[in-house]
Design a protein around this motif. Structure first.
Motif, mmCIF file in Angstrom:
data_model
loop_
_atom_site.group_PDB
_atom_site.id
_atom_site.type_symbol
_atom_site.label_atom_id
_atom_site.label_comp_id
_atom_site.label_asym_id
_atom_site.label_seq_id
_atom_site.Cartn_x
_atom_site.Cartn_y
_atom_site.Cartn_z
ATOM 1 N N LEU A 226 0.827 -1.208 0.000
ATOM 2 C CA LEU A 226 0.000 0.000 0.000
ATOM 3 C C LEU A 226 0.861 1.257 0.000
ATOM 4 O O LEU A 226 0.559 2.230 -0.704
ATOM 5 C CB LEU A 226 -0.913 -0.016 1.222
ATOM 6 C CG LEU A 226 -1.839 1.194 1.409
ATOM 7 C CD1 LEU A 226 -2.831 1.282 0.266
ATOM 8 C CD2 LEU A 226 -2.578 1.101 2.738
ATOM 9 N N ALA A 227 1.960 1.254 0.755
ATOM 10 C CA ALA A 227 2.813 2.434 0.838
ATOM 11 C C ALA A 227 3.443 2.751 -0.515
ATOM 12 O O ALA A 227 3.425 3.901 -0.980
ATOM 13 C CB ALA A 227 3.899 2.217 1.896
ATOM 14 N N VAL A 228 3.988 1.729 -1.169
ATOM 15 C CA VAL A 228 4.676 1.963 -2.448
ATOM 16 C C VAL A 228 3.681 2.305 -3.547
ATOM 17 O O VAL A 228 3.873 3.264 -4.313
ATOM 18 C CB VAL A 228 5.521 0.731 -2.834
ATOM 19 C CG1 VAL A 228 6.139 0.921 -4.217
ATOM 20 C CG2 VAL A 228 6.618 0.499 -1.801
ATOM 21 N N SER A 229 2.586 1.526 -3.665
ATOM 22 C CA SER A 229 1.618 1.789 -4.736
ATOM 23 C C SER A 229 0.920 3.129 -4.531
ATOM 24 O O SER A 229 0.648 3.853 -5.497
ATOM 25 C CB SER A 229 0.590 0.661 -4.805
ATOM 26 O OG SER A 229 -0.138 0.554 -3.596
ATOM 27 N N GLY A 230 0.632 3.485 -3.261
ATOM 28 C CA GLY A 230 0.021 4.784 -2.996
ATOM 29 C C GLY A 230 0.924 5.942 -3.386
ATOM 30 O O GLY A 230 0.460 6.966 -3.891
ATOM 31 N N GLY A 254 -5.437 -3.269 -3.113
ATOM 32 C CA GLY A 254 -4.084 -3.542 -2.630
ATOM 33 C C GLY A 254 -4.084 -4.169 -1.250
ATOM 34 O O GLY A 254 -3.372 -5.146 -0.990
ATOM 35 N N ILE A 255 -4.887 -3.609 -0.338
ATOM 36 C CA ILE A 255 -4.956 -4.159 1.018
ATOM 37 C C ILE A 255 -5.524 -5.575 0.987
ATOM 38 O O ILE A 255 -4.974 -6.507 1.586
ATOM 39 C CB ILE A 255 -5.817 -3.259 1.916
ATOM 40 C CG1 ILE A 255 -5.127 -1.904 2.126
ATOM 41 C CG2 ILE A 255 -6.074 -3.917 3.259
ATOM 42 C CD1 ILE A 255 -6.014 -0.883 2.818
ATOM 43 N N ALA A 256 -6.645 -5.732 0.286
ATOM 44 C CA ALA A 256 -7.317 -7.034 0.278
ATOM 45 C C ALA A 256 -6.444 -8.110 -0.348
ATOM 46 O O ALA A 256 -6.272 -9.207 0.212
ATOM 47 C CB ALA A 256 -8.648 -6.923 -0.465
ATOM 48 N N VAL A 301 -6.195 -10.941 -12.146
ATOM 49 C CA VAL A 301 -6.708 -9.615 -11.786
ATOM 50 C C VAL A 301 -6.173 -8.569 -12.763
ATOM 51 O O VAL A 301 -6.918 -7.684 -13.215
ATOM 52 C CB VAL A 301 -6.328 -9.257 -10.339
ATOM 53 C CG1 VAL A 301 -6.826 -7.850 -9.986
ATOM 54 C CG2 VAL A 301 -6.914 -10.262 -9.358
ATOM 55 N N MET A 302 -4.907 -8.659 -13.110
ATOM 56 C CA MET A 302 -4.320 -7.701 -14.057
ATOM 57 C C MET A 302 -4.993 -7.809 -15.421
ATOM 58 O O MET A 302 -5.288 -6.794 -16.073
ATOM 59 C CB MET A 302 -2.819 -7.979 -14.188
ATOM 60 C CG MET A 302 -2.021 -7.806 -12.920
ATOM 61 S SD MET A 302 -1.603 -6.090 -12.574
ATOM 62 C CE MET A 302 -0.202 -5.869 -13.667
ATOM 63 N N VAL A 303 -5.262 -9.046 -15.864
ATOM 64 C CA VAL A 303 -5.932 -9.250 -17.147
ATOM 65 C C VAL A 303 -7.325 -8.627 -17.111
ATOM 66 O O VAL A 303 -7.762 -7.978 -18.068
ATOM 67 C CB VAL A 303 -6.014 -10.753 -17.475
ATOM 68 C CG1 VAL A 303 -7.002 -11.017 -18.609
ATOM 69 C CG2 VAL A 303 -4.639 -11.277 -17.872
ATOM 70 N N SER A 304 -8.037 -8.830 -16.009
ATOM 71 C CA SER A 304 -9.379 -8.253 -15.884
ATOM 72 C C SER A 304 -9.332 -6.732 -15.956
ATOM 73 O O SER A 304 -10.162 -6.100 -16.618
ATOM 74 C CB SER A 304 -10.018 -8.693 -14.568
ATOM 75 O OG SER A 304 -10.223 -10.087 -14.553
ATOM 76 N N MET A 305 -8.363 -6.123 -15.253
ATOM 77 C CA MET A 305 -8.273 -4.670 -15.266
ATOM 78 C C MET A 305 -7.861 -4.141 -16.636
ATOM 79 O O MET A 305 -8.229 -3.023 -17.014
ATOM 80 C CB MET A 305 -7.284 -4.195 -14.199
ATOM 81 C CG MET A 305 -7.679 -4.543 -12.774
ATOM 82 S SD MET A 305 -9.362 -4.039 -12.332
ATOM 83 C CE MET A 305 -9.265 -2.270 -12.529
ATOM 84 N N VAL A 325 -1.196 -1.004 -10.929
ATOM 85 C CA VAL A 325 0.043 -0.728 -10.197
ATOM 86 C C VAL A 325 -0.053 -1.299 -8.788
ATOM 87 O O VAL A 325 0.890 -1.925 -8.278
ATOM 88 C CB VAL A 325 0.316 0.794 -10.159
ATOM 89 C CG1 VAL A 325 1.416 1.116 -9.150
ATOM 90 C CG2 VAL A 325 0.717 1.291 -11.534
ATOM 91 N N ALA A 326 -1.203 -1.112 -8.132
ATOM 92 C CA ALA A 326 -1.386 -1.635 -6.777
ATOM 93 C C ALA A 326 -1.281 -3.154 -6.758
ATOM 94 O O ALA A 326 -0.634 -3.737 -5.877
ATOM 95 C CB ALA A 326 -2.735 -1.182 -6.225
ATOM 96 N N VAL A 327 -1.912 -3.822 -7.728
ATOM 97 C CA VAL A 327 -1.870 -5.290 -7.777
ATOM 98 C C VAL A 327 -0.446 -5.774 -8.050
ATOM 99 O O VAL A 327 0.042 -6.720 -7.418
ATOM 100 C CB VAL A 327 -2.839 -5.819 -8.851
ATOM 101 C CG1 VAL A 327 -2.706 -7.337 -9.003
ATOM 102 C CG2 VAL A 327 -4.277 -5.460 -8.495
#
Length: 752
Positions: A226-230, A254-256, A301-305, A325-327
């Motif tokens: 979360l820190a890096v992606s945020g 990202g958290i989940a 998840v990346m493919v879906s996004m 980026v978060a994933v």
């Protein structure tokens, strides 16, 4: 390094196998754990520094590319630059006529005070503007023009100064309210959803593992991700338009995902430790097995996004980029930071236990803890009643999906804000005084260069006023160059009603062509209508592309033709059920009031699109976790019934815990006042609940029992051409360092 593993035909025989890329990465991170931690600290510092130095601002264009409303917006921005800024509505309602000298003096004083506040570029004089005073003379509407085009660029403290001035001007018998997107942002409640979600996840992890150390590892991985992606959001905003709600979406996922992926790997690590491996070898084996599942799950998840880019809408592309980026960061944290943390805490993963009860005599078989009796009993129950389970699960999903058939697709407006907010009060006061259509006026922008503007505009205004569904038309307003005119059309119906959509269509198709004007219909309401139409056209591209790519990924991962097909169908049913429950809540009845929706609220067109992209990927996550365990048993035994039983019983506990964490994280965003974020959080929490219970624990095993060995069929030619991913773990990499004992639970699971 080498890892001692059992052969499939003799679990007591030890062989030496070189770990794969993930295993070698795990060993490297484990041995160089100090450097890995420093590298993550450096990554955060670099990401923060890049965003601080070069980060862009939030921006979102919700208009549909190539639409008539987009053409109107572009013409306004080019030739009416004064109209390019954001606006704030000042609504005044008095017990008597607002034209009384006393009331007029108070209103004039208020507008004068507002004019002197920061970012207020101009204020319309309502007493000189036609149509600014209601027919009954008790309500007045003035507009402030701000010097910021994007409402998010208006500093909240400055907006609060506007609200404070309005509150001071109000008195008994004189109500004052401000409305607009900048006001809505200032009205928004801050609830610390990320912190609430993390706290709830920590409690669930403590209950699941019973150990502070084991529970802390997933939290640590999620926080790092979360820190890096945020910190990278600003950098993404520099490259493309990023809506202001996308960081919430990114942090939510990202958290989940960070916690769920680490949860899976902590569970697997404890199993390898219980099987007798030393911490380093157990870390390597964990990434060789669970790490592969995490990699494939993250890829789905990346493919879906990625499917959101096919929509051709800039705000969706920006939201997808932030989320991807978060994933990516949380997957990287799971594959590098997690083994490094195990280098410090692996030997003490079960330390600091809580008095929550503890399983005694845990037995390891084939590198897995024997599942609890309850999960074994449930697996057998589903097997015995497979037909009933399949029919019940399908019927339940269809029942939950039914309300979506009557969903109202549109954009929520100020009338759907929380009761008592300034934005909501202003909306209601305008509707009461001027009619519901005054909250969603249409802007007709006409290019009059090279023509006699007078007769043309006179005819256009007359024809618009005579059109059924039009309450009022303001006199044409020319720009300083005299080559463009703008007319404001007030519908009789509200901005969310079908009648307003029909009016926009009638003006475009009938009124404007008859007059011969080069005109476009724009404004917030028209843009929302065009955006929904555009999304509806492109939605099949998203669904088709995401489903096909996900099926290909599952085909390669599990080497089966039927598994990707049934997984796609069940995930589509799961998403449809989540849509239905969300649509039911948006009706504003007792269910809606539970989450703060007290009026019938339309579902924004982008909500089902984003929900589909996210939920299809998350559903595939659980599919991968479940099927990887099934395939592991299938590869070893060739027995489909045993594989389904082992998969359901063996992953039931971890999937339930992972789902509970995701539900808690998503539900923590429901208290947010922003309707779109609230609906996204609620919809995804419901979807995960449905997916982890009805689909994963009932429908999937029932259907796989019905299909039997056909689940794993793949033509020989295709089998030879596909790469070997070994999502379940390579068959030559496992562990039998500790003697294997067969418990009563294991005997029951293996019984034919």
């Amino acid at each position: 390094m080498t890892v001692t593993m059992p052969r499939l035909d003799d679990p007591q025989r030890e062989v030496r196998a070189r770990p794969g890329p993930l295993g070698r990465l795990a060993g490297l991170a484990y041995r160089l754990r100090g450097r890995v931690l420093l590298a993550w600290l450096a990554a955060f510092a670099i990401a923060f520094g890049v965003s601080a130095a070069f980060g862009g601002d939030f921006a979102a264009d919700y208009s549909a590319p190539g639409s008539d409303s987009k053409a109107a917006q572009d013409l306004l921005a080019e030739r009416f630059p004064a109209r390019a800024g954001d606006t704030v509505d000042v609504v005044v309602r008095a017990d008597g006529p607002v034209t009384d000298p006393g009331v007029r003096g108070e209103v004039t004083a208020l507008l004068g005070e507002l004019t002197g506040l920061p970012h207020v570029a101009a204020v319309e004089d309502p007493y000189a503007t036609p149509g600014a005073v209601s027919a009954d003379g008790r309500t007045l509407l003035a507009r402030l023009n701000l010097d910021v085009a994007n409402p998010a660029d208006m500093p909240v403290p400055d907006t609060e100064r506007l609200l404070a001035a309005a509150d001071e001007a109000a008195r008994p018998g004189l109500d004052v309210a401000l409305g607009g997107q900048a006001i809505q942002l200032a009205d928004a409640s801050e609830v610390g959803s990320e912190g609430i979600g993390l706290l709830a996840a920590a409690v669930i992890l403590l209950i699941t593992f019973g150990s502070v150390v084991a529970a802390g590892l997933p939290i640590g991985v999620a926080l790092a991700g979360l820190a890096v992606s945020g910190a990278l959001v600003g950098a993404v905003a520099r490259l493309m338009d990023v809506p202001d709600w996308s960081p919430v979406l990114g942090s939510m996922l990202g958290i989940a995902l960070g916690i769920d992926y680490a949860l899976l790997m902590v569970t697997r690590f404890r199993e390898w430790r219980a099987a007798g491996l030393e911490p380093e070898a157990a870390t390597v084996a964990t990434l060789e097995t669970a790490g592969r599942s995490v990699l494939v799950a993250g890829a789905t998840v990346m493919v879906s996004m990625l499917g959101l880019f096919a929509m051709g809408l800039s705000f969706m592309s920006g939201a997808a980029a932030v989320t991807m980026v978060a994933v990516f960061v949380v997957v990287a944290a799971a594959l590098t930071l997690f083994p490094a943390l195990l280098g410090y805490l692996g030997r003490w993963v079960d330390r600091l236990r809580l008095p929550l009860g503890r399983r005694t005599g845990a037995t390891v078989v084939d590198g897995h803890l024997v599942p609890a009796r309850g999960w074994t009993w449930w697996s057998r129950l589903v097997e015995r009643h497979r037909v009933l389970a399949a029919l019940t699960g399908t019927a339940l999903l269809l029942l939950l999906a039914a309300p979506f058939l009557n969903v109202h697709i549109g954009f929520p407006d100020a009338g759907n804000d929380a009761e008592g907010t300034s934005n909501r009060r202003a909306y209601e006061m305008v509707a009461d005084g001027f009619g519901p259509g005054a909250n969603g006026p249409l802007l007709v922008v006409t290019d009059v260069s090279g023509v006699d503007a007078g007769p043309l505009l006179s005819r256009l205004a007359g024809d618009l006023a005579a059109t059924p569904g039009v309450a009022a038309v303001t006199p044409p307003r020319l720009n300083p160059a005299g080559d463009t005119a703008m007319l404001m059309v007030v519908p009789t119906a509200g901005p969310q009603e079908t009648a307003t959509e029909n009016l926009v269509r009638a003006i475009r198709d009938d009124v404007i062509p008859d007059t011969g004007a080069r005109a476009h219909v724009g404004g917030v309401t028209a843009s929302a209508i065009d955006s929904n139409v555009n999304i509806a056209k492109r939605l099949p591209l998203l669904i088709g592309g995401v489903v096909l790519l996900s099926m290909l990924l599952l085909l390669v991962s599990f080497r089966s033709l039927l598994i990707p097909l049934t997984a796609a169908l069940m995930n589509l049913l799961s998403v449809a059920a989540a849509y239905g429950v969300t649509a039911f809540v948006l009706e504003g009845g007792w269910a809606g009031q539970l989450i703060g929706i007290d009026t019938p609220t339309p579902m924004a067109g982008f909500i089902p699109v984003i929900m589909f992209a996210i939920l299809f990927g998350l559903s595939m996550d659980y599919e991968v976790f479940l099927l990887s365990r099934m395939r592991e048993t299938w590869v070893k035994t060739g027995d489909n019934g045993r594989a389904v039983l082992a998969g359901l019983a063996g992953t039931g506990r971890v999937i339930t815990a992972a789902a509970a964490i995701m539900i808690a994280v998503f539900a923590a965003f429901v208290p947010i006042s922003d309707v779109a974020v609230k609906v996204l959080g609620f919809g995804m929490a419901v979807a995960i609940l449905i997916d982890a219970t009805v689909v994963r624990m009932l429908l999937v095993p029932a259907v796989m029992h019905l299909l039997g060995r056909a689940n794993w069929w793949l033509p020989a030619r295709l089998d030879r051409s596909l790469p070997q991913l070994h999502v379940e773990g390579r068959p030559d990499v496992g562990v039998a360092a500790a003697p294997f004992r067969q418990s009563s639970e294991d005997a029951a699971l293996r019984a034919p």
